[in-house]
Write a protein that holds these residues in place. Structure first.
Motif, PDB file in Angstrom:
ATOM      1  N   SER A   9       5.938   4.301   0.307  1.00 48.84           N
ATOM      2  CA  SER A   9       6.744   4.352   1.528  1.00 48.84           C
ATOM      3  C   SER A   9       5.939   4.908   2.704  1.00 48.84           C
ATOM      4  O   SER A   9       6.171   4.522   3.856  1.00 48.84           O
ATOM      5  CB  SER A   9       7.998   5.193   1.292  1.00 48.84           C
ATOM      6  OG  SER A   9       7.663   6.500   0.862  1.00 48.84           O
ATOM      7  N   GLU A  10       5.004   5.827   2.435  1.00 44.27           N
ATOM      8  CA  GLU A  10       4.161   6.351   3.517  1.00 44.27           C
ATOM      9  C   GLU A  10       3.321   5.242   4.137  1.00 44.27           C
ATOM     10  O   GLU A  10       3.161   5.186   5.365  1.00 44.27           O
ATOM     11  CB  GLU A  10       3.255   7.466   2.984  1.00 44.27           C
ATOM     12  CG  GLU A  10       3.979   8.732   2.568  1.00 44.27           C
ATOM     13  CD  GLU A  10       4.589   8.658   1.176  1.00 44.27           C
ATOM     14  OE1 GLU A  10       5.327   9.583   0.800  1.00 44.27           O
ATOM     15  OE2 GLU A  10       4.333   7.670   0.462  1.00 44.27           O
ATOM     16  N   SER A  11       2.786   4.381   3.294  1.00 40.88           N
ATOM     17  CA  SER A  11       1.991   3.263   3.792  1.00 40.88           C
ATOM     18  C   SER A  11       2.861   2.309   4.605  1.00 40.88           C
ATOM     19  O   SER A  11       2.466   1.838   5.671  1.00 40.88           O
ATOM     20  CB  SER A  11       1.336   2.527   2.624  1.00 40.88           C
ATOM     21  OG  SER A  11       0.537   1.469   3.077  1.00 40.88           O
ATOM     22  N   ARG A  12       4.059   2.021   4.101  1.00 43.63           N
ATOM     23  CA  ARG A  12       4.974   1.128   4.836  1.00 43.63           C
ATOM     24  C   ARG A  12       5.296   1.705   6.211  1.00 43.63           C
ATOM     25  O   ARG A  12       5.263   0.979   7.226  1.00 43.63           O
ATOM     26  CB  ARG A  12       6.254   0.929   4.026  1.00 43.63           C
ATOM     27  CG  ARG A  12       7.307   0.069   4.742  1.00 43.63           C
ATOM     28  CD  ARG A  12       8.539  -0.138   3.874  1.00 43.63           C
ATOM     29  NE  ARG A  12       9.183   1.130   3.543  1.00 43.63           N
ATOM     30  CZ  ARG A  12      10.170   1.256   2.657  1.00 43.63           C
ATOM     31  NH1 ARG A  12      10.610   0.172   2.003  1.00 43.63           N
ATOM     32  NH2 ARG A  12      10.710   2.436   2.413  1.00 43.63           N
ATOM     33  N   GLU A  13       5.583   2.988   6.270  1.00 43.85           N
ATOM     34  CA  GLU A  13       5.918   3.618   7.550  1.00 43.85           C
ATOM     35  C   GLU A  13       4.732   3.562   8.512  1.00 43.85           C
ATOM     36  O   GLU A  13       4.901   3.277   9.708  1.00 43.85           O
ATOM     37  CB  GLU A  13       6.335   5.064   7.319  1.00 43.85           C
ATOM     38  CG  GLU A  13       6.723   5.807   8.582  1.00 43.85           C
ATOM     39  CD  GLU A  13       7.140   7.246   8.312  1.00 43.85           C
ATOM     40  OE1 GLU A  13       7.397   7.983   9.295  1.00 43.85           O
ATOM     41  OE2 GLU A  13       7.200   7.640   7.128  1.00 43.85           O
ATOM     42  N   ARG A  14       3.523   3.816   7.992  1.00 45.28           N
ATOM     43  CA  ARG A  14       2.329   3.773   8.842  1.00 45.28           C
ATOM     44  C   ARG A  14       2.119   2.381   9.420  1.00 45.28           C
ATOM     45  O   ARG A  14       1.813   2.228  10.612  1.00 45.28           O
ATOM     46  CB  ARG A  14       1.112   4.207   8.017  1.00 45.28           C
ATOM     47  CG  ARG A  14      -0.207   4.177   8.767  1.00 45.28           C
ATOM     48  CD  ARG A  14      -1.364   4.563   7.852  1.00 45.28           C
ATOM     49  NE  ARG A  14      -1.407   3.755   6.650  1.00 45.28           N
ATOM     50  CZ  ARG A  14      -1.896   2.508   6.605  1.00 45.28           C
ATOM     51  NH1 ARG A  14      -2.381   1.937   7.707  1.00 45.28           N
ATOM     52  NH2 ARG A  14      -1.912   1.828   5.468  1.00 45.28           N
ATOM     53  N   ILE A  15       2.291   1.355   8.598  1.00 45.87           N
ATOM     54  CA  ILE A  15       2.092  -0.022   9.060  1.00 45.87           C
ATOM     55  C   ILE A  15       3.131  -0.397  10.116  1.00 45.87           C
ATOM     56  O   ILE A  15       2.803  -1.004  11.150  1.00 45.87           O
ATOM     57  CB  ILE A  15       2.150  -0.994   7.863  1.00 45.87           C
ATOM     58  CG1 ILE A  15       0.984  -0.728   6.907  1.00 45.87           C
ATOM     59  CG2 ILE A  15       2.126  -2.441   8.330  1.00 45.87           C
ATOM     60  CD1 ILE A  15       1.147  -1.361   5.542  1.00 45.87           C
ATOM     61  N   GLU A  16       4.377  -0.035   9.866  1.00 42.48           N
ATOM     62  CA  GLU A  16       5.428  -0.364  10.839  1.00 42.48           C
ATOM     63  C   GLU A  16       5.207   0.375  12.155  1.00 42.48           C
ATOM     64  O   GLU A  16       5.518  -0.148  13.230  1.00 42.48           O
ATOM     65  CB  GLU A  16       6.792  -0.040  10.247  1.00 42.48           C
ATOM     66  CG  GLU A  16       7.192  -1.003   9.120  1.00 42.48           C
ATOM     67  CD  GLU A  16       8.608  -0.793   8.621  1.00 42.48           C
ATOM     68  OE1 GLU A  16       9.180   0.291   8.882  1.00 42.48           O
ATOM     69  OE2 GLU A  16       9.150  -1.713   7.972  1.00 42.48           O
ATOM     70  N   ASN A  17       4.636   1.572  12.098  1.00 44.42           N
ATOM     71  CA  ASN A  17       4.328   2.299  13.340  1.00 44.42           C
ATOM     72  C   ASN A  17       3.277   1.565  14.163  1.00 44.42           C
ATOM     73  O   ASN A  17       3.340   1.571  15.404  1.00 44.42           O
ATOM     74  CB  ASN A  17       3.843   3.715  13.012  1.00 44.42           C
ATOM     75  CG  ASN A  17       4.969   4.635  12.570  1.00 44.42           C
ATOM     76  OD1 ASN A  17       6.142   4.348  12.833  1.00 44.42           O
ATOM     77  ND2 ASN A  17       4.627   5.720  11.904  1.00 44.42           N
ATOM     78  N   TYR A  18       2.298   0.954  13.492  1.00 46.65           N
ATOM     79  CA  TYR A  18       1.319   0.146  14.213  1.00 46.65           C
ATOM     80  C   TYR A  18       2.008  -0.998  14.964  1.00 46.65           C
ATOM     81  O   TYR A  18       1.685  -1.281  16.131  1.00 46.65           O
ATOM     82  CB  TYR A  18       0.296  -0.446  13.240  1.00 46.65           C
ATOM     83  CG  TYR A  18      -0.883   0.438  12.920  1.00 46.65           C
ATOM     84  CD1 TYR A  18      -1.843   0.728  13.882  1.00 46.65           C
ATOM     85  CD2 TYR A  18      -1.061   0.957  11.642  1.00 46.65           C
ATOM     86  CE1 TYR A  18      -2.946   1.519  13.589  1.00 46.65           C
ATOM     87  CE2 TYR A  18      -2.154   1.745  11.323  1.00 46.65           C
ATOM     88  CZ  TYR A  18      -3.093   2.029  12.301  1.00 46.65           C
ATOM     89  OH  TYR A  18      -4.182   2.813  12.011  1.00 46.65           O
ATOM     90  N   ILE A  19       2.919  -1.680  14.293  1.00 43.95           N
ATOM     91  CA  ILE A  19       3.623  -2.806  14.915  1.00 43.95           C
ATOM     92  C   ILE A  19       4.462  -2.322  16.090  1.00 43.95           C
ATOM     93  O   ILE A  19       4.463  -2.934  17.169  1.00 43.95           O
ATOM     94  CB  ILE A  19       4.492  -3.536  13.867  1.00 43.95           C
ATOM     95  CG1 ILE A  19       3.631  -4.006  12.692  1.00 43.95           C
ATOM     96  CG2 ILE A  19       5.202  -4.734  14.510  1.00 43.95           C
ATOM     97  CD1 ILE A  19       4.435  -4.501  11.499  1.00 43.95           C
ATOM     98  N   ASP A  20       5.179  -1.215  15.894  1.00 46.70           N
ATOM     99  CA  ASP A  20       6.003  -0.651  16.976  1.00 46.70           C
ATOM    100  C   ASP A  20       5.154  -0.330  18.195  1.00 46.70           C
ATOM    101  O   ASP A  20       5.532  -0.655  19.339  1.00 46.70           O
ATOM    102  CB  ASP A  20       6.686   0.640  16.495  1.00 46.70           C
ATOM    103  CG  ASP A  20       7.726   0.402  15.415  1.00 46.70           C
ATOM    104  OD1 ASP A  20       8.164  -0.750  15.242  1.00 46.70           O
ATOM    105  OD2 ASP A  20       8.103   1.384  14.736  1.00 46.70           O
ATOM    106  N   GLU A  21       4.010   0.301  17.968  1.00 46.86           N
ATOM    107  CA  GLU A  21       3.151   0.703  19.082  1.00 46.86           C
ATOM    108  C   GLU A  21       2.629  -0.509  19.846  1.00 46.86           C
ATOM    109  O   GLU A  21       2.607  -0.517  21.082  1.00 46.86           O
ATOM    110  CB  GLU A  21       1.982   1.543  18.555  1.00 46.86           C
ATOM    111  CG  GLU A  21       1.039   2.011  19.650  1.00 46.86           C
ATOM    112  CD  GLU A  21      -0.186   2.720  19.108  1.00 46.86           C
ATOM    113  OE1 GLU A  21      -0.917   3.318  19.913  1.00 46.86           O
ATOM    114  OE2 GLU A  21      -0.430   2.670  17.882  1.00 46.86           O
ATOM    115  N   ALA A  22       2.215  -1.546  19.117  1.00 45.56           N
ATOM    116  CA  ALA A  22       1.707  -2.751  19.779  1.00 45.56           C
ATOM    117  C   ALA A  22       2.783  -3.390  20.641  1.00 45.56           C
ATOM    118  O   ALA A  22       2.528  -3.845  21.770  1.00 45.56           O
ATOM    119  CB  ALA A  22       1.200  -3.740  18.735  1.00 45.56           C
ATOM    120  N   GLU A  23       4.002  -3.427  20.117  1.00 43.55           N
ATOM    121  CA  GLU A  23       5.102  -4.018  20.880  1.00 43.55           C
ATOM    122  C   GLU A  23       5.370  -3.217  22.150  1.00 43.55           C
ATOM    123  O   GLU A  23       5.581  -3.794  23.235  1.00 43.55           O
ATOM    124  CB  GLU A  23       6.350  -4.078  20.008  1.00 43.55           C
ATOM    125  CG  GLU A  23       7.503  -4.847  20.627  1.00 43.55           C
ATOM    126  CD  GLU A  23       8.657  -5.024  19.662  1.00 43.55           C
ATOM    127  OE1 GLU A  23       9.293  -6.089  19.692  1.00 43.55           O
ATOM    128  OE2 GLU A  23       8.927  -4.097  18.862  1.00 43.55           O
TER     129      GLU A  23
END
Length: 485
Positions: free
Chosen positions: A320-334
């Motif tokens: 879940s930590e990895s999933r959260e980190r990846i989704e944060n990358y997407i959020d930031e780019a958006e």
């Protein structure tokens, strides 16, 4: 708990770690509690090294033609048990069943290469002066160590175990605490194949064991695969202790797409590269550079990405930590103005609600200053940057600090050759999304994707796992004496 508690493997036996804490091993597929793994101390490592030192006294002197017989048998056992091994990889890592099977198939190929080593290290012999011969031969180092990551529980250990041991070394292997099950079966199968006790030892743990490996005076060489941040630490610490070290780090692989690329083939290859193994591999496509007008290819890429269904043909990320980190990358780019063409956030798989999934994600209009363009995401995410010329695209690829892989999709041979010559990467593909060389060609990147000399697999690995002995012989007294003798 589905499987028994994980133990260290020392002197051919599974043994408890000394005074250690334990961690739970949770399957990213569905949240199943698989096992527990010990966080070993330096005392366990000392026991493993003592076992390996004792074994080296006879294993290092065993002729290589005899040593490789173990790996002929091991290859047959991998083939016999490949469905069971693939299932284990899938359970502990999150890969799809097909990806788990592909990993075992690659482990078999790596083992097959080790069986060929007697033909590759025959040495050289030459009469260098009248009655005087010079000879070279490869001799093993002694006790060596291999520190391996979570993303390939079977394949990456087989990057090092077969070659290092066939070449006469005795090994300590430290698996990732996230995926400790596969290495136990590998150890069992090697023992069944006839590997003598003590030649391979497994010590589980966290960074404390890694530090102890780098510091241990009786370990001659260390290989590492993981993030660039940790690779630098391991390389610096091991070499400060006068050990050989080859540390493979992270990657940011760029796929350059030209307007003349074949649309269907390109879209399929890029999708497979960015989403295979849920993007958790150092050869995954992470950045696409669109050169000129390639919207027709991007449209097909989006259509292919939408065919990737989490829990079916798209595996889970490790936790879940990895999933959260990846989704944060997407959020930031958006938030920074990028456009999300295919969005894999908030993915939940029916019946596997406790699994950790992210759907395939395509981000367009990314600029080189964004984190998604610069940093290794390690998920099924690809960022698209746009340029007008091939030179601009190569400049973006060259400016990234990593250097594992780069690919170009084109039908123009001159353009392809130009990319081969100018890409700052150790592995380059032409119309290939994952340009991994097959045996006997070696695996290894450049720049901040590799620290040390040489590659970790193939022929190049011989130089890392052995040292060269040179002998000069004179038996003929009638040859007289000259400057040579």
């Amino acid at each position: 708990m589905k499987y028994p508690a994980v133990k260290n493997f020392i002197q051919g036996q599974f043994v408890d770690a000394e005074n250690s804490d334990i961690l739970n091993v949770i399957s990213p597929v569905d949240g199943t509690h698989l096992s527990t793994v010990p966080m070993s101390t330096a005392a366990s490592l000392d026991n493993a090294v003592s076992s390996a030192k004792a074994a080296f006294k006879f294993w290092g002197k065993t002729p290589i033609k005899e040593r490789v017989q173990v790996f002929f048998k091991f290859k047959a056992l991998l083939e016999k048990n490949k469905l069971e091994l693939a299932k284990l990889v899938s359970e502990e890592n999150g890969k799809t069943p097909d990806e788990g099977l592909a990993e075992i198939e690659k482990s078999i190929e790596l083992t097959e290469f080790a069986c060929s080593l007697p033909q590759l290290i025959t040495g050289e012999l030459l009469e260098v002066s009248k009655g005087i011969e010079c000879r070279t031969e490869h001799v093993p180092l002694g006790v060596v160590a291999s520190i391996v990551p979570f993303n390939f529980p079977s394949m990456v250990p087989c990057w090092t175990i077969p070659n290092a041991i066939a070449l006469g070394n005795c090994m300590i292997i430290k698996p990732s605490e996230k995926v400790p099950l596969s290495i136990g079966r590998i150890a069992e199968l090697l023992k069944e194949a006839g590997l003598p006790d003590g030649v391979l030892n497994v010590v589980h743990g966290n960074s404390a064991v890694v530090d102890a490996i780098c510091d241990h005076p009786d370990i001659e060489a260390v290989s590492f695969v993981g993030s660039t941040k940790v690779a630098k630490i391991v390389y610096r610490r091991a070499t400060q202790n006068y050990k050989r070290c080859l540390a493979l780090g992270g990657a940011k692989n760029h796929l350059l797409v030209l307007p003349d690329a074949i649309p269907d083939m390109t879209a399929q290859n890029i999708t497979a590269s960015m989403s295979g193994c849920a993007g958790q591999r150092c050869m995954a496509a992470s950045a696409m550079v669109a050169v000129g007008e390639v919207d027709h290819i991007i449209d097909k890429l989006c259509a292919e990405a939408k065919k990737m269904v989490a829990g079916q043909n798209l595996g889970a990320v490790i936790n879940s930590e990895s999933r959260e980190r990846i989704e944060n990358y997407i959020d930031e780019a958006e938030k920074m103005g990028a456009k999300i063409l295919v969005d894999g956030r908030n993915t939940i798989v029916s019946g596997k609600e406790k699994g950790t999934y992210i759907g395939a994600t395509i981000i367009d209009y990314v600029t080189p200053d964004m984190s998604v363009a610069k940093e290794e995401i390690f998920g099924p995410v690809i960022s698209i940057m746009r340029t007008k010329t091939l030179d601009e695209a190569i400049a973006i690829e060259n400016n990234n600090p990593y250097g594992n892989a780069a690919s170009v999709f084109t039908q123009n041979g001159a353009a392809a050759r130009y990319v081969i010559e100018h890409a700052s990467a150790g592995m380059v593909g032409i119309n290939v999304g994952v340009p991994v060389p097959r045996e006997p060609f070696s695996f290894g990147g450049w720049n901040e994707s590799r620290f040390g000399v040489g590659d970790i697999t193939g022929k190049s690995s011989i130089e890392f796992w052995t040292k060269l002995k040179k002998s000069t012989t004179k038996w003929n007294p009638q040859a007289g004496v000259n400057w040579m003798s």
